[in-house]
Design an enzyme around this catalytic site. Structure first.
Site, PDB file in Angstrom:
ATOM      1  N   GLY A  11       0.843  -1.207   0.000  1.00 34.67           N
ATOM      2  CA  GLY A  11       0.000   0.000   0.000  1.00 34.67           C
ATOM      3  C   GLY A  11       0.870   1.245   0.000  1.00 34.67           C
ATOM      4  N   ARG A  72       1.022  -5.041  -5.044  1.00 30.81           N
ATOM      5  CA  ARG A  72       1.164  -6.212  -4.163  1.00 30.81           C
ATOM      6  C   ARG A  72       1.386  -7.381  -5.120  1.00 30.81           C
ATOM      7  NH1 ARG A  72      -0.625  -4.130   0.791  1.00 30.81           N
ATOM      8  NH2 ARG A  72      -2.334  -2.652   0.664  1.00 30.81           N
ATOM      9  N   ASP A 103       5.354  -4.602   6.193  1.00 33.99           N
ATOM     10  CA  ASP A 103       5.918  -5.914   6.565  1.00 33.99           C
ATOM     11  C   ASP A 103       5.946  -6.918   5.409  1.00 33.99           C
ATOM     12  OD1 ASP A 103       3.171  -6.149   6.644  1.00 33.99           O
ATOM     13  OD2 ASP A 103       3.106  -7.224   8.553  1.00 33.99           O
ATOM     14  N   THR A 125       4.278   2.873   5.510  1.00 34.74           N
ATOM     15  CA  THR A 125       2.889   2.401   5.619  1.00 34.74           C
ATOM     16  C   THR A 125       2.135   3.316   6.570  1.00 34.74           C
ATOM     17  OG1 THR A 125       1.464   0.683   6.572  1.00 34.74           O
ATOM     18  CG2 THR A 125       3.727   0.645   7.296  1.00 34.74           C
ATOM     19  N   ASP A 127      -0.168   2.426   8.401  1.00 32.78           N
ATOM     20  CA  ASP A 127      -0.679   1.643   9.538  1.00 32.78           C
ATOM     21  C   ASP A 127       0.149   1.780  10.829  1.00 32.78           C
ATOM     22  OD1 ASP A 127      -2.590   0.790   7.799  1.00 32.78           O
ATOM     23  OD2 ASP A 127      -2.128  -1.340   7.925  1.00 32.78           O
ATOM     24  N   ASP A 129       2.406  -0.226  11.810  1.00 36.23           N
ATOM     25  CA  ASP A 129       2.260  -1.559  12.416  1.00 36.23           C
ATOM     26  C   ASP A 129       3.571  -2.338  12.515  1.00 36.23           C
ATOM     27  OD1 ASP A 129       2.534  -1.838   9.706  1.00 36.23           O
ATOM     28  OD2 ASP A 129       0.918  -3.281   9.444  1.00 36.23           O
ATOM     29  N   ARG A 171      -5.406  -2.670   9.415  1.00 36.44           N
ATOM     30  CA  ARG A 171      -5.897  -4.047   9.336  1.00 36.44           C
ATOM     31  C   ARG A 171      -5.763  -4.797  10.651  1.00 36.44           C
ATOM     32  NH1 ARG A 171      -3.513  -5.952   3.684  1.00 36.44           N
ATOM     33  NH2 ARG A 171      -1.923  -4.548   4.435  1.00 36.44           N
TER      34      ARG A 171
HETATM   35  O1  F6P Z   1      -1.491  -1.590   4.821  1.00 31.23           O
HETATM   36  C1  F6P Z   1      -1.982  -0.353   4.503  1.00 31.23           C
HETATM   37  C2  F6P Z   1      -3.449  -0.398   4.188  1.00 31.23           C
HETATM   38  O2  F6P Z   1      -3.849   0.913   3.875  1.00 31.23           O
HETATM   39  C3  F6P Z   1      -4.350  -1.000   5.282  1.00 31.23           C
HETATM   40  O3  F6P Z   1      -4.640  -0.100   6.308  1.00 31.23           O
HETATM   41  C4  F6P Z   1      -5.548  -1.410   4.473  1.00 31.23           C
HETATM   42  O4  F6P Z   1      -6.248  -2.438   5.114  1.00 31.23           O
HETATM   43  C5  F6P Z   1      -4.957  -1.875   3.196  1.00 31.23           C
HETATM   44  O5  F6P Z   1      -3.719  -1.202   3.053  1.00 31.23           O
HETATM   45  C6  F6P Z   1      -5.808  -1.652   1.978  1.00 31.23           C
HETATM   46  O6  F6P Z   1      -5.176  -2.199   0.878  1.00 31.23           O
HETATM   47  P1  F6P Z   1      -5.609  -1.959  -0.630  1.00 31.23           P
HETATM   48  O7  F6P Z   1      -5.136  -0.596  -1.028  1.00 31.23           O
HETATM   49  O8  F6P Z   1      -4.903  -3.028  -1.385  1.00 31.23           O
HETATM   50  O9  F6P Z   1      -7.085  -2.046  -0.683  1.00 31.23           O
END
Ligand code: F6P
Length: 319
Positions: A11, A72, A103, A125, A127, A129, A171
């Site tokens: 992300g 991803r 991560d 990120t 997050d 996290d 998440r």
């Molecule tokens: O890991 C970062 C994040 O923004 C999370 O908070 C969220 O759950 C996820 O990515 C969303 O991913 P995507 O952009 O693939 O929908």
């Protein structure tokens, strides 16, 4: 070492561009050739790689997103995918890699380290996290984006005397909910790390009403889920009108704050210095005001927990 590569993965997060800029400029400063890899590990597998110079990162420090794009990559989770990437790395003469991401991206970097490519992870990120670092790039900007939304929601929540339930990203980690909740004066903060009870949330709302409160802001992390069910339960129990706002991907965009730009500049530069000193299998981060680095395996093993003291403080201050 003569040539390094840089990619962004997973992300996106505001400040990734500032980190790319720091990698390129520090690399050039040390006399290294810097190769930009587009679309994360996908680009590594497909050879989407070209040289970056100082001017290729001009005018990006203020921009959200990532000029290298991100993805991803499922294929990179396989042995075959990693081997493909290793072949491409040889073709382009890349001797060290900076991976900017979370991560999942660091696991990819670790796989490359195991294949003999020195790699350094830069935490990017929203997050926050990753347990080994106090802050990740993008987290501060995301807090401020959420805060802006909370301020606006508070206006309309007050006018209508409604309960506003705000779902924020995260998440597995409640940091964004916690920090934005404290800064925004939220009445309840619900995070995945701590079990919550609807009755407690309702009690807080009703006590606030008795004291003359006209609004209620409940911040819930995405990882907890069920924001709409929570909304219905609150409505049924308290009799108050409720509305749910899911902030979604707006939290990932926007011009990075000064904090994120400075963090990204420091961490991106340190990652390059480590590679220059022939130190791979590392991740960089910040502890207090110090830039630190840690073994990538150790960092990935560490379990992140919510700051329980901060959560308690939020509860005391919201009453
Ligand atoms: O890991 C970062 C994040 O923004 C999370 O908070 C969220 O759950 C996820 O990515 C969303 O991913 P995507 O952009 O693939 O929908």
């Amino acid at each position: 070492m003569n040539t390094i590569g840089v990619l962004t993965s997973g992300g996106d997060a505001p400040g990734m561009n500032a980190a790319i800029r720091a990698v390129v400029r520090m690399g050039r400063n040390l006399g290294l050739k810097v190769m930009g890899i587009r679309r994360g590990y996908n680009g590594l597998i497909n050879g989407e790689i070209s040289e970056m110079d100082r001017s290729s990162v001009a005018d990006i420090i203020q921009r959200g997103g990532t000029i290298l794009h991100t993805a991803r990559c499922e294929e990179f989770k396989t042995e075959e995918g990693v081997n493909k990437a290793v072949n491409i790395i040889k073709v382009f003469g890349i001797e060290g890699l900076v991976v900017i991401g979370g991560d999942g991206s660091f696991m990819g970097a670790r796989a490359l380290c195991e294949k003999g490519l020195p790699s350094v992870g830069v935490p990017g990120t929203i997050d926050n996290d990753l347990a080994y670092t106090d802050y990740t790039i993008g987290f501060d900007t995301a807090i401020n984006t959420v805060l802006d939304a909370i301020n606006k929601l508070r206006d309309t929540s007050t006018s209508h005397e409604r309960v506003s339930i705000v779902e924020v990203m995260g998440r597995h980690c409640g940091d964004l909910a916690l920090y934005a909740g404290i800064a925004g004066g939220g009445e309840s903060i619900i995070v995945p790390e701590v079990e919550f009870n609807v009755d407690d949330v309702c009690k807080t709302i009703l006590e606030g009403k008795l004291r003359g409160k006209h609004h209620n802001i409940i911040i819930i992390a995405e990882g907890v889920g069920h924001a709409n069910e929570l909304s219905s339960a609150i409505k049924n129990i308290t009799g108050l009108d409720t509305r749910v706002t899911i902030l979604g991907h707006i939290q990932r965009g926007g011009s990075p704050t000064a904090f994120d730009r400075i963090l990204a500049s420091r961490l991106g530069a340190r990652a390059v210095e480590l590679l220059y000193d022939e130190k791979g299998s590392r991740v960089v981060g910040v502890k207090g005001n110090d830039v630190i680095d840690a073994d990538i395996n150790e960092a990935l093993k560490m379990k992140k927990d919510i700051d329980h003291d901060l959560l308690k403080l939020a509860r005391v201050l919201s009453k």
